[in-house]
Structure formats: C-alpha cells, structure tokens
Design a protein around this motif. Structure first.
Motif, mmCIF file in Angstrom:
data_model
loop_
_atom_site.group_PDB
_atom_site.id
_atom_site.type_symbol
_atom_site.label_atom_id
_atom_site.label_comp_id
_atom_site.label_asym_id
_atom_site.label_seq_id
_atom_site.Cartn_x
_atom_site.Cartn_y
_atom_site.Cartn_z
ATOM 1 N N ALA A 174 0.826 -1.201 0.000
ATOM 2 C CA ALA A 174 0.000 0.000 0.000
ATOM 3 C C ALA A 174 0.860 1.250 0.000
ATOM 4 C CB ALA A 174 -0.926 -0.005 1.225
ATOM 5 N N PHE A 175 1.947 1.200 0.794
ATOM 6 C CA PHE A 175 2.856 2.355 0.847
ATOM 7 C C PHE A 175 3.581 2.541 -0.468
ATOM 8 C CE2 PHE A 175 5.461 5.519 2.664
ATOM 9 C CZ PHE A 175 6.750 5.288 2.215
ATOM 10 N N ALA A 176 4.019 1.391 -1.063
ATOM 11 C CA ALA A 176 4.759 1.463 -2.317
ATOM 12 C C ALA A 176 3.906 2.054 -3.428
ATOM 13 C CB ALA A 176 5.265 0.076 -2.707
ATOM 14 N N GLN A 177 2.577 1.822 -3.381
ATOM 15 C CA GLN A 177 1.701 2.356 -4.398
ATOM 16 C C GLN A 177 1.608 3.877 -4.313
ATOM 17 O OE1 GLN A 177 -1.928 0.202 -3.706
ATOM 18 N NE2 GLN A 177 -1.306 -1.548 -4.949
ATOM 19 N N GLU A 178 1.897 4.450 -3.152
ATOM 20 C CA GLU A 178 1.830 5.890 -2.981
ATOM 21 C C GLU A 178 3.131 6.581 -3.388
ATOM 22 O OE1 GLU A 178 0.858 6.589 1.064
ATOM 23 O OE2 GLU A 178 -1.107 5.623 0.958
ATOM 24 N N VAL A 179 4.202 5.814 -3.516
ATOM 25 C CA VAL A 179 5.514 6.384 -3.823
ATOM 26 C C VAL A 179 5.780 6.311 -5.323
ATOM 27 C CG1 VAL A 179 7.992 6.197 -3.425
ATOM 28 C CG2 VAL A 179 6.396 5.754 -1.556
ATOM 29 N N GLU A 180 6.177 7.439 -5.889
ATOM 30 C CA GLU A 180 6.536 7.468 -7.299
ATOM 31 C C GLU A 180 7.995 7.048 -7.461
ATOM 32 O OE1 GLU A 180 6.914 10.658 -11.014
ATOM 33 O OE2 GLU A 180 6.176 11.300 -9.041
ATOM 34 N N ASN A 181 8.243 6.163 -8.414
ATOM 35 C CA ASN A 181 9.599 5.700 -8.691
ATOM 36 C C ASN A 181 10.029 6.184 -10.067
ATOM 37 O OD1 ASN A 181 10.667 3.582 -6.534
ATOM 38 N ND2 ASN A 181 8.458 3.281 -6.733
ATOM 39 N N GLU A 182 11.123 6.935 -10.091
ATOM 40 C CA GLU A 182 11.679 7.417 -11.345
ATOM 41 C C GLU A 182 12.952 6.637 -11.675
ATOM 42 O OE1 GLU A 182 12.391 11.573 -11.274
ATOM 43 O OE2 GLU A 182 10.272 12.128 -11.081
ATOM 44 N N PHE A 183 13.180 6.448 -12.970
ATOM 45 C CA PHE A 183 14.352 5.717 -13.421
ATOM 46 C C PHE A 183 15.140 6.586 -14.395
ATOM 47 C CE2 PHE A 183 11.205 2.674 -12.126
ATOM 48 C CZ PHE A 183 11.924 1.716 -11.430
ATOM 49 N N GLN A 184 16.440 6.549 -14.247
ATOM 50 C CA GLN A 184 17.304 7.403 -15.058
ATOM 51 C C GLN A 184 18.593 6.668 -15.394
ATOM 52 O OE1 GLN A 184 19.397 11.174 -13.553
ATOM 53 N NE2 GLN A 184 17.556 12.026 -14.492
ATOM 54 N N THR A 185 19.092 6.929 -16.591
ATOM 55 C CA THR A 185 20.376 6.380 -17.030
ATOM 56 C C THR A 185 21.304 7.540 -17.354
ATOM 57 O OG1 THR A 185 19.256 4.462 -17.994
ATOM 58 C CG2 THR A 185 21.532 4.839 -18.648
ATOM 59 N N ARG A 186 22.563 7.436 -16.920
ATOM 60 C CA ARG A 186 23.532 8.495 -17.146
ATOM 61 C C ARG A 186 24.800 7.931 -17.774
ATOM 62 N NH1 ARG A 186 23.197 11.833 -11.356
ATOM 63 N NH2 ARG A 186 20.931 12.222 -11.419
ATOM 64 N N THR A 187 25.332 8.643 -18.730
ATOM 65 C CA THR A 187 26.616 8.275 -19.336
ATOM 66 C C THR A 187 27.564 9.452 -19.171
ATOM 67 O OG1 THR A 187 25.925 9.061 -21.522
ATOM 68 C CG2 THR A 187 25.522 6.735 -20.995
ATOM 69 N N LYS A 188 28.804 9.154 -18.798
ATOM 70 C CA LYS A 188 29.733 10.220 -18.434
ATOM 71 C C LYS A 188 31.143 9.874 -18.896
ATOM 72 C CE LYS A 188 31.136 12.851 -14.306
ATOM 73 N NZ LYS A 188 30.961 12.954 -12.831
ATOM 74 N N LEU A 189 31.871 10.901 -19.313
ATOM 75 C CA LEU A 189 33.277 10.765 -19.677
ATOM 76 C C LEU A 189 34.098 11.671 -18.780
ATOM 77 C CD1 LEU A 189 35.572 9.797 -21.565
ATOM 78 C CD2 LEU A 189 35.016 11.751 -23.052
ATOM 79 N N ASP A 190 35.083 11.101 -18.073
ATOM 80 C CA ASP A 190 35.991 11.867 -17.216
ATOM 81 C C ASP A 190 37.370 11.934 -17.874
ATOM 82 O OD1 ASP A 190 34.176 12.432 -15.215
ATOM 83 O OD2 ASP A 190 34.653 10.640 -14.060
ATOM 84 N N LEU A 191 37.845 13.143 -18.084
ATOM 85 C CA LEU A 191 39.192 13.362 -18.611
ATOM 86 C C LEU A 191 40.016 14.015 -17.519
ATOM 87 C CD1 LEU A 191 38.153 14.788 -22.109
ATOM 88 C CD2 LEU A 191 38.757 12.422 -21.540
ATOM 89 N N ASN A 192 40.973 13.266 -16.962
ATOM 90 C CA ASN A 192 41.764 13.731 -15.834
ATOM 91 C C ASN A 192 43.155 14.192 -16.280
ATOM 92 O OD1 ASN A 192 39.691 13.033 -14.155
ATOM 93 N ND2 ASN A 192 40.532 11.062 -13.564
ATOM 94 N N PHE A 193 43.505 15.407 -15.846
ATOM 95 C CA PHE A 193 44.816 15.969 -16.150
ATOM 96 C C PHE A 193 45.514 16.347 -14.836
ATOM 97 C CE2 PHE A 193 41.870 16.958 -19.543
ATOM 98 C CZ PHE A 193 42.565 16.621 -20.699
ATOM 99 N N LYS A 194 46.843 16.206 -14.794
ATOM 100 C CA LYS A 194 47.636 16.621 -13.643
ATOM 101 C C LYS A 194 48.718 17.590 -14.112
ATOM 102 C CE LYS A 194 48.349 14.412 -10.017
ATOM 103 N NZ LYS A 194 48.866 13.559 -8.920
ATOM 104 N N PRO A 195 48.368 18.872 -14.231
ATOM 105 C CA PRO A 195 49.365 19.858 -14.680
ATOM 106 C C PRO A 195 50.480 20.069 -13.670
ATOM 107 C CG PRO A 195 47.348 20.959 -13.970
ATOM 108 C CD PRO A 195 47.059 19.491 -13.976
ATOM 109 N N LEU A 196 50.177 19.855 -12.383
ATOM 110 C CA LEU A 196 51.157 19.959 -11.313
ATOM 111 C C LEU A 196 51.044 18.738 -10.411
ATOM 112 C CD1 LEU A 196 50.626 23.732 -10.403
ATOM 113 C CD2 LEU A 196 52.483 22.766 -11.780
ATOM 114 N N LYS A 197 52.062 18.518 -9.576
ATOM 115 C CA LYS A 197 52.110 17.326 -8.748
ATOM 116 C C LYS A 197 50.913 17.219 -7.815
ATOM 117 C CE LYS A 197 55.100 14.838 -5.514
ATOM 118 N NZ LYS A 197 56.402 14.843 -4.786
ATOM 119 N N LYS A 198 50.494 18.327 -7.220
ATOM 120 C CA LYS A 198 49.417 18.301 -6.245
ATOM 121 C C LYS A 198 48.084 18.817 -6.805
ATOM 122 C CE LYS A 198 52.309 18.740 -2.109
ATOM 123 N NZ LYS A 198 52.523 19.491 -0.840
#
Length: 215
Positions: free
Chosen positions: A20-44
C-alpha cells in the motif's frame, strides 16, 4: 499452531502495508553516461573535465552537463576541490533551460590495507537532480576496496543532502559500483544509485555508465 497463524498474520500485514505504501511512492528511473578526462598539470593539482548525458525512463535525453573540477592535494589526508558546470535542461515544446552550478569541497581519505574510506563535505547550489537555485551541504561517506590480483575495484557510499534554505534533510543517496581497468590509464565504471527523498513520496533509481581517461 496458534503461534504459526500469528506469525503468518504479521507477515501478511507487513506485506500488504508495504504494498500500500509502495503504491503511494513514485519511482523514477534514469540512465547516465559520463566521460571523465583527468589531467595533472602539477604534482598536487588535478583538473577534470566531465561531459555527461542523462536519459529518462524512456531513454529520451533529459539533461546534458559539462563540468570542470579543480582539486588540490593539501596533505596526505586532505584534498580541497572546486567545481563549476553548465546544465542544459531539455524541455518539450520549449527552449532548453540552462543553469550554472558550482560547489566547494573538502575530502579526507586514508588507506587501511586494501580498504580506502573517505569522507567529503561539499557546499553547492544544486542537489544533482533539480535546477532550482538553492544552497546545500552534502555529506558523503565512501569506502573502496582494492581486490588483490584483479582489475575490478568495488565501492559503496552514502550521501546526505541538507537543504540550507529549508533547514532540513532533502534526500539520501545510496550507491554501489565498481571501476574496471581496461588498460593503462583507461577505466570503465558502472554504478547504481538510489535516491530517497525525505519530504516527497519519490524514489529515484539511477544507472551510471562512465569512462575515465588519465593523462
């Protein structure tokens, strides 16, 4: 026999109540795609550029993002970070809505054997799912595990979003995932996130697929 009947009755009530509780709750679904480009111009210093696409439950484009993050390794335990991104909110029959988002963070992390726990405190103007200009504190605890002689590193995390405008907890995010090292400096990541909203009858289920390249 009476005890068994009572147990069955309790189980039935719990199940029906949950349904009964689950019927009151809306469930949304989402898909995400991501590209991470990591650079280290300095040591820290590390700089990351992250384009991302977000799709709704019908796999239609919902939002697109371009984010940059600058991190400074202040010590062996602490890292300071600043992020800025541009969000494009795709709307039906209307022009795309844009918003700039920013955040400032401090992260503490330390390895214990093959475990690497961390805690991040972030101040930002977004909660990762809306474009309202609100202020949030985000508390994230995460632990990663380095599997011996294996290219997969799993992790799990929990994150709390505190709405500073309303002075209350906005939502809680639970995450599980893993990163797989394809070859040198190239990683594939997959994760599942569950957002539980404290004030709304809403749950959000998010599947993330990401690719990371370190230069």
């Amino acid at each position: 026999m009476k005890t068994k009947i009572k147990i069955l009755a309790v189980i039935f009530l719990l199940c029906t109540g949950t349904t009964a509780f689950a019927q009151e709750v809306e469930n949304e679904f989402q898909t995400r795609t991501k590209l991470d480009l990591n650079f280290k111009p300095l040591k820290k210093v590390k700089f990351t550029i992250s384009p991302e696409l977000r799709f709704d439950d019908s796999f239609s484009l919902d939002k697109y993002l371009l984010e940059g993050e600058l991190e400074y390794k202040a010590s062996k335990l602490f890292t300071l970070g600043a992020t800025y991104g541009l969000i494009g909110n795709v709307r039906d029959e209307k022009d795309t809505e844009y918003m700039g988002r920013y955040g400032f963070s401090a992260t503490a992390e330390k390895k214990f054997g093959r475990f690497e726990p961390s805690f991040r405190l972030m101040y930002s103007n977004y909660a990762d799912d809306d474009i309202d200009d609100k202020q949030f504190l985000r508390y994230k605890a995460k632990v990663k595990y380095d599997v011996p002689n294996f290219k997969i590193n799993p992790y799990m995390a929990v994150q709390l979003f505190q709405d500073l405008n309303e002075g209350e907890l906005y939502k809680t995010r639970y995450s599980v995932g893993a990163d797989y090292k394809l070859f040198k400096k190239n990683y594939l990541g997959v994760s599942y996130e569950f957002d539980y909203y404290n004030s709304d009858y809403l749950n959000k289920h998010i599947i993330n697929i990401g690719y990371k390249i370190k230069f």
